[in-house]
Scaffold this motif. Structure first.
Motif, mmCIF file in Angstrom:
data_model
loop_
_atom_site.group_PDB
_atom_site.id
_atom_site.type_symbol
_atom_site.label_atom_id
_atom_site.label_comp_id
_atom_site.label_asym_id
_atom_site.label_seq_id
_atom_site.Cartn_x
_atom_site.Cartn_y
_atom_site.Cartn_z
ATOM 1 N N VAL A 14 12.528 -3.043 -11.740
ATOM 2 C CA VAL A 14 12.824 -2.521 -13.070
ATOM 3 C C VAL A 14 11.603 -2.589 -13.991
ATOM 4 C CG1 VAL A 14 15.298 -2.866 -13.019
ATOM 5 C CG2 VAL A 14 13.835 -4.754 -13.651
ATOM 6 N N GLU A 15 10.567 -3.323 -13.558
ATOM 7 C CA GLU A 15 9.365 -3.383 -14.398
ATOM 8 C C GLU A 15 8.270 -2.485 -13.856
ATOM 9 O OE1 GLU A 15 8.353 -7.541 -14.830
ATOM 10 O OE2 GLU A 15 10.399 -7.987 -15.459
ATOM 11 N N TRP A 16 8.194 -2.340 -12.537
ATOM 12 C CA TRP A 16 7.129 -1.536 -11.946
ATOM 13 C C TRP A 16 7.377 -0.042 -12.113
ATOM 14 C CZ3 TRP A 16 6.804 -4.616 -6.675
ATOM 15 C CH2 TRP A 16 6.134 -5.818 -6.908
ATOM 16 N N TRP A 17 8.640 0.360 -12.068
ATOM 17 C CA TRP A 17 8.946 1.784 -12.108
ATOM 18 C C TRP A 17 9.958 2.083 -13.206
ATOM 19 C CZ3 TRP A 17 9.546 -0.683 -7.098
ATOM 20 C CH2 TRP A 17 8.427 -0.541 -6.284
ATOM 21 N N ASN A 18 10.102 3.385 -13.543
ATOM 22 C CA ASN A 18 11.201 3.803 -14.421
ATOM 23 C C ASN A 18 12.471 3.750 -13.614
ATOM 24 O OD1 ASN A 18 9.327 4.624 -16.291
ATOM 25 N ND2 ASN A 18 9.252 6.699 -15.471
ATOM 26 N N THR A 19 13.458 3.025 -14.106
ATOM 27 C CA THR A 19 14.730 2.994 -13.390
ATOM 28 C C THR A 19 15.853 3.215 -14.398
ATOM 29 O OG1 THR A 19 14.801 0.608 -13.708
ATOM 30 C CG2 THR A 19 13.989 1.379 -11.598
ATOM 31 N N LEU A 20 17.026 3.541 -13.892
ATOM 32 C CA LEU A 20 18.183 3.649 -14.777
ATOM 33 C C LEU A 20 18.712 2.240 -15.068
ATOM 34 C CD1 LEU A 20 19.942 5.779 -16.169
ATOM 35 C CD2 LEU A 20 21.474 5.709 -14.227
ATOM 36 N N HIS A 21 18.566 1.359 -14.092
ATOM 37 C CA HIS A 21 19.008 -0.025 -14.259
ATOM 38 C C HIS A 21 18.169 -0.686 -15.344
ATOM 39 C CE1 HIS A 21 20.005 -4.183 -13.325
ATOM 40 N NE2 HIS A 21 20.964 -3.749 -12.542
ATOM 41 N N GLN A 22 18.825 -1.482 -16.220
ATOM 42 C CA GLN A 22 18.081 -2.129 -17.297
ATOM 43 C C GLN A 22 17.182 -3.232 -16.769
ATOM 44 O OE1 GLN A 22 21.493 -2.131 -17.055
ATOM 45 N NE2 GLN A 22 22.346 -4.027 -17.839
ATOM 46 N N GLY A 23 16.260 -3.658 -17.629
ATOM 47 C CA GLY A 23 15.335 -4.731 -17.272
ATOM 48 C C GLY A 23 16.022 -6.077 -17.251
ATOM 49 N N PRO A 24 15.264 -7.154 -16.898
ATOM 50 C CA PRO A 24 15.877 -8.479 -16.845
ATOM 51 C C PRO A 24 16.253 -8.985 -18.239
ATOM 52 C CG PRO A 24 13.523 -8.632 -16.474
ATOM 53 C CD PRO A 24 13.850 -7.179 -16.521
ATOM 54 N N THR A 25 17.415 -9.652 -18.343
ATOM 55 C CA THR A 25 17.862 -10.202 -19.620
ATOM 56 C C THR A 25 17.508 -11.682 -19.721
ATOM 57 O OG1 THR A 25 19.702 -8.664 -19.714
ATOM 58 C CG2 THR A 25 19.910 -10.641 -21.037
ATOM 59 N N ILE A 26 17.736 -12.415 -18.636
ATOM 60 C CA ILE A 26 17.627 -13.867 -18.688
ATOM 61 C C ILE A 26 16.366 -14.363 -17.986
ATOM 62 C CG2 ILE A 26 18.760 -16.011 -17.956
ATOM 63 C CD1 ILE A 26 21.354 -14.096 -18.146
ATOM 64 N N THR A 27 16.014 -13.771 -16.848
ATOM 65 C CA THR A 27 14.894 -14.273 -16.062
ATOM 66 C C THR A 27 13.575 -13.678 -16.526
ATOM 67 O OG1 THR A 27 15.251 -12.548 -14.454
ATOM 68 C CG2 THR A 27 16.269 -14.674 -14.009
ATOM 69 N N LYS A 28 13.398 -13.496 -17.842
ATOM 70 C CA LYS A 28 12.088 -13.074 -18.330
ATOM 71 C C LYS A 28 11.498 -14.211 -19.141
ATOM 72 C CE LYS A 28 14.077 -10.662 -22.279
ATOM 73 N NZ LYS A 28 14.292 -9.393 -22.934
ATOM 74 N N LEU A 40 0.832 -1.214 0.000
ATOM 75 C CA LEU A 40 0.000 0.000 0.000
ATOM 76 C C LEU A 40 0.862 1.257 0.000
ATOM 77 C CD1 LEU A 40 -2.866 -1.009 2.460
ATOM 78 C CD2 LEU A 40 -3.007 -0.689 -0.011
ATOM 79 N N ALA A 41 1.943 1.216 0.811
ATOM 80 C CA ALA A 41 2.829 2.395 0.877
ATOM 81 C C ALA A 41 3.457 2.662 -0.487
ATOM 82 C CB ALA A 41 3.911 2.171 1.931
ATOM 83 N N LEU A 42 3.905 1.591 -1.163
ATOM 84 C CA LEU A 42 4.539 1.769 -2.473
ATOM 85 C C LEU A 42 3.531 2.266 -3.502
ATOM 86 C CD1 LEU A 42 6.878 -1.332 -2.731
ATOM 87 C CD2 LEU A 42 7.495 1.031 -2.292
ATOM 88 N N LEU A 43 2.288 1.775 -3.400
ATOM 89 C CA LEU A 43 1.245 2.219 -4.318
ATOM 90 C C LEU A 43 1.010 3.721 -4.151
ATOM 91 C CD1 LEU A 43 -0.229 0.363 -6.244
ATOM 92 C CD2 LEU A 43 -2.211 0.466 -4.731
ATOM 93 N N ALA A 44 1.018 4.171 -2.885
ATOM 94 C CA ALA A 44 0.799 5.590 -2.613
ATOM 95 C C ALA A 44 1.975 6.427 -3.096
ATOM 96 C CB ALA A 44 0.575 5.803 -1.116
ATOM 97 N N LEU A 45 3.179 5.836 -3.068
ATOM 98 C CA LEU A 45 4.372 6.596 -3.448
ATOM 99 C C LEU A 45 4.725 6.400 -4.922
ATOM 100 C CD1 LEU A 45 6.586 5.798 -0.368
ATOM 101 C CD2 LEU A 45 5.615 8.001 -0.931
ATOM 102 N N GLN A 46 3.888 5.657 -5.638
ATOM 103 C CA GLN A 46 4.147 5.257 -7.020
ATOM 104 C C GLN A 46 4.926 6.306 -7.828
ATOM 105 O OE1 GLN A 46 2.997 2.242 -8.239
ATOM 106 N NE2 GLN A 46 4.049 2.597 -10.156
ATOM 107 N N GLU A 47 4.401 7.532 -7.858
ATOM 108 C CA GLU A 47 4.985 8.560 -8.725
ATOM 109 C C GLU A 47 6.364 8.986 -8.239
ATOM 110 O OE1 GLU A 47 4.233 9.735 -11.744
ATOM 111 O OE2 GLU A 47 2.924 7.993 -11.560
ATOM 112 N N ASN A 48 6.568 8.927 -6.920
ATOM 113 C CA ASN A 48 7.838 9.420 -6.379
ATOM 114 C C ASN A 48 8.976 8.434 -6.571
ATOM 115 O OD1 ASN A 48 6.652 11.790 -5.353
ATOM 116 N ND2 ASN A 48 5.781 10.564 -3.704
ATOM 117 N N ILE A 49 8.643 7.164 -6.798
ATOM 118 C CA ILE A 49 9.696 6.162 -6.933
ATOM 119 C C ILE A 49 10.238 6.137 -8.356
ATOM 120 C CG2 ILE A 49 10.230 3.704 -6.664
ATOM 121 C CD1 ILE A 49 8.061 3.598 -4.544
ATOM 122 N N ASN A 50 9.411 6.573 -9.330
ATOM 123 C CA ASN A 50 9.903 6.630 -10.698
ATOM 124 C C ASN A 50 11.111 7.544 -10.766
ATOM 125 O OD1 ASN A 50 8.145 4.879 -11.977
ATOM 126 N ND2 ASN A 50 6.573 6.449 -12.138
#
Lengths: 146, 256
Positions: free
Chosen positions: B185-199, A25-35
């Motif tokens: 790496v899938e839920w958010w935008n990250t600088l780290h690349q996505g999975p290569t092998i475990t997909k 729930l906390a991560l869902l609420a912070l969704q935009e800030n974690i990007n």
């Protein structure tokens, strides 16, 4: 199973599930800030802060990189295929920076829509290939298109 | 429980849970596992650093994956072992499971540290920065703190059974971090690349680069097994130092 052990098993299950739900729930609420970055479309939609620094991520548009004479300044367009933002940067670029590459730029956008970056980071994709294989793939793709 | 006699294998398995037979059994397999581990890591590093082709974009720098990726995988795998043995220790109060939990934490912390350091060394030339607070890097750093917190908590108690129980609760709370690391790496935008092998798709890595990586990964798994067994053996000797079988073992060692 003895009742005492079953009770402890249930407690352990509840502990893991409870922490999982709370953190979820906390991560869902912070969704935009974690990007880590905003996309050009989010900037176009006015979701990115104006005047204060933020990170912008996207692909460098092919053929858009230009250098300003008599200075280290470089300009290029960043796109997420829907919208484009022009970025100006003065400084040394990372090894992986090239046209068509994903990058993340830290900086702020001015009233004219120009993004002035203070730092440019290259975002690597998950592909690991020897150069010959990539050449062969590109050729195959080109032949498929024709 | 039924009244038929349990199979010989089941008896052997149950006996393995007792400290003396675990001590004996692990002493027998450690040399073999160490040899296999050494062969796999040497073969993997030779393949990865010498035989594998250069990458089309990263050049030679990508070769750090032969250390970085196995240690990052192990950092999470070891935590699964820590959490599982903690749960078993908490529910069934099994001494061996508690000893395994205590022994895994420093090993897991080391893998996590190696993954963070090698990633940072690669990040400077490739990304242009040593560190960035994206979801993948931050959650991996939290994993390191979970390991260090577990070690600190367990060593704060004089009684090792109480210590194990307190540590087990912390280890179980930290389980929530594992899916976060994997899917960050899938839920958010990250600088780290996505999975290569475990997909689920086909891996996006050339087969000549993948094979050495799988060899070093298998080598790291065996290294963990050796380090774990050795450290559990030391724990068992320390915990059982007042028992008859340890005294007998010592007497035999002195004679030899």
């Amino acid at each position: 199973m003895k009742p005492k052990r079953r009770q402890r098993l249930v407690l352990v299950g509840l502990l893991v599930a409870g922490v999982g739900i709370a953190v979820g729930l906390a991560l869902l609420a912070l969704q935009e800030n974690i990007n880590l970055f905003f996309s050009p479309s989010q900037v176009a939609a006015g979701e990115a802060p104006v005047g204060s620094p933020f990170r912008l991520g996207g692909m460098v548009v092919d053929g858009s990189v230009s250098r300003v004479d008599q200075s280290l300044e470089i300009r290029f367009d960043l796109t997420d295929t829907a919208n484009t933002v022009t970025v100006a940067y003065t400084g040394i670029l990372p090894d992986l920076f090239r046209e068509g590459q994903g990058i993340v730029a830290q900086g702020s956008v001015n009233d004219n829509g120009l993004f002035t970056a203070t730092q440019v980071l290259a975002k690597h994709d998950e592909t690991y290939m020897p150069p010959e294989v990539i050449d062969a793939l590109d050729k195959a793709k080109a032949m498929g298109v024709q | 429980m039924n009244n038929t006699t349990p199979s010989a294998w089941l008896v052997r398995f149950h006996r393995l849970g007792s400290p003396p037979s675990f001590y004996h059994f692990s002493g027998l397999i450690i040399p073999w596992v160490s040899a296999a581990c050494l062969i796999l890591i040497v073969a993997g590093l030779y393949g990865g650093l010498y035989l594998a082709p250069t990458d089309y974009q990263q050049g030679e720098s990508y070769r750090i994956i032969y250390i970085h990726v196995p240690s990052a995988w192990m950092s999470m795998f070891v935590y699964v072992v820590l959490a599982t043995s903690s749960a078993i220790g908490l529910i069934w109060r099994m001494k061996l499971a508690e000893a395994i939990a205590r022994a895994t934490a420093p090993i897991g912390a080391t893998y996590t540290f190696i993954a963070l350091i090698t990633g940072s060394l690669w990040g400077k030339p490739m990304w242009g920065t040593w560190w960035v607070w994206d979801a993948r890097l931050t959650s991996e750093l939290i994993l390191l703190f979970l390991y260090l917190g577990y070690i600190a908590l367990v060593s704060a108690f004089d009684d090792r059974r109480t210590a194990s129980r307190a540590g087990a609760v912390l280890a179980l709370v930290g389980v929530v971090n594992l899916p976060i690391i994997h899917f960050s790496v899938e839920w958010w935008n990250t600088l780290h690349q996505g999975p290569t092998i475990t997909k689920f798709d086909q891996p996006s890595i050339a087969i000549s680069m993948l094979i050495p990586l799988l060899l070093t990964a298998a080598g790291f798994k065996l290294h963990f097994l050796v380090a774990l067994l050795a450290s559990v053996r030391a724990e068992i000797l320390d915990g059982e130092r007042r028992t008859a079988w340890v005294a007998e073992l010592l007497a035999r060692k002195k004679h030899a």
